[in-house]
Design a protein around this motif. Structure first.
Motif, PDB file in Angstrom:
ATOM      1  N   ASP A 128       0.676  -1.378  -0.028  1.00 37.79           N
ATOM      2  CA  ASP A 128      -0.116  -0.121  -0.068  1.00 37.79           C
ATOM      3  C   ASP A 128       0.993   1.361   0.019  1.00 37.79           C
ATOM      4  N   ASP A 129       2.020   0.992   0.539  1.00 38.29           N
ATOM      5  CA  ASP A 129       2.881   2.357   0.456  1.00 38.29           C
ATOM      6  C   ASP A 129       3.432   3.088  -0.883  1.00 38.29           C
ATOM      7  N   SER A 130       3.099   1.932  -1.842  1.00 37.25           N
ATOM      8  CA  SER A 130       3.486   2.476  -3.215  1.00 37.25           C
ATOM      9  C   SER A 130       2.072   3.173  -3.824  1.00 37.25           C
ATOM     10  N   TRP A 131       1.114   3.156  -3.345  1.00 37.67           N
ATOM     11  CA  TRP A 131       0.077   3.850  -4.136  1.00 37.67           C
ATOM     12  C   TRP A 131       0.401   5.330  -4.449  1.00 37.67           C
ATOM     13  N   TYR A 132       1.019   6.080  -3.457  1.00 40.51           N
ATOM     14  CA  TYR A 132       1.067   7.656  -3.713  1.00 40.51           C
ATOM     15  C   TYR A 132       1.896   7.883  -4.714  1.00 40.51           C
ATOM     16  N   ASP A 135       0.362   7.110  -8.243  1.00 40.14           N
ATOM     17  CA  ASP A 135      -0.635   8.081  -8.547  1.00 40.14           C
ATOM     18  C   ASP A 135       0.008   9.464  -8.871  1.00 40.14           C
ATOM     19  N   LEU A 165      -2.030  -3.090  -7.097  1.00 42.78           N
ATOM     20  CA  LEU A 165      -1.424  -1.713  -7.746  1.00 42.78           C
ATOM     21  C   LEU A 165      -2.712  -1.158  -8.601  1.00 42.78           C
ATOM     22  N   ASP A 166      -3.366  -2.117  -9.118  1.00 43.94           N
ATOM     23  CA  ASP A 166      -4.168  -1.452 -10.102  1.00 43.94           C
ATOM     24  C   ASP A 166      -3.434  -0.975 -11.338  1.00 43.94           C
TER      25      ASP A 166
END
Length: 211
Positions: A128-132, A135, A165-166
């Protein structure tokens, strides 16, 4: 703070001077979550002693940075890391490692400026730390690839990582060990080839005529 030098190691262990100039300097940024291995990747692939801005982590920072997944981490980047790789006599890659903590994210837009592309380094234990990072790169229009750094955690299939990660199907996803120079070079080659293919696709696309 470590400082960069203008020399590369030779087979004899001494350092030979780098070329005085290059016609093309290609900028690549390494981004990702806190403690994902960005500094390690820059160090492992750089032909010069990398410039780093690591500072010792203290108890005061525990109330600001989420260290739950990186308990063994003792230092952190507070500005950026910098390294260099010579491609040939006239082309070099400049590597910039971005800080992962949220309080330093304001620096990212400046690091993205003039960037050829980016590597998003992922720790699959804290995906989840990779989402930003993803984006921000998508909003900035910067081409990128995703590299899963091996921390010895549970193994995930590429499809599972893509779904988590979509990721768009065209974004390359590779596995790596940020400590390995050869693995790091493979990551960078994948990014350069991806960017090259994107530009080729744009060149092949039919141009719309103004009416």
């Amino acid at each position: 703070m470590d400082s960069a030098t203008s020399e590369t190691p030779t087979a004899s262990g001494t350092r030979a001077p780098l070329g005085a100039s290059a016609d093309n300097g290609l900028k690549i940024v390494v981004v990702g979550g806190f403690g994902a291995g960005k500094t390690t990747l820059v160090r492992s692939v750089s032909e010069i002693r990398p410039l780093t801005t690591e500072e010792t982590m203290t108890q005061a920072g525990e109330g600001v940075d989420d260290v739950s997944g990186v308990r063994g981490k003792t230092a952190t980047t507070v500005a950026f890391d910098f390294g260099r790789i010579t491609l040939d006599a006239r082309n070099v890659l400049y590597l910039f490692g971005a800080p992962g903590q949220e309080r330093f994210w304001f620096l990212w837009d400046r690091l993205f400026s003039g960037t050829l592309g980016a590597v998003v380094l992922v720790d699959t234990r804290r995906i989840d730390d990779s989402w930003y990072a993803i984006d921000r790169l998508e909003r900035h229009g910067t081409p990128f690839i995703v590299a899963c750094n091996d921390f010895g955690g549970p193994a995930f299939t590429p499809q599972a990582v893509r779904e988590a990660l979509d990721l768009d199907p065209h974004v390359p996803l590779v596995s790596c060990d940020a400590r390995s120079r050869e693995s790091g070079r493979t990551v960078l080659i994948t990014l350069v080839e991806h960017v090259k293919e994107l530009y080729a696709d744009q060149a092949r696309a039919p141009r719309q005529e103004l009416v």
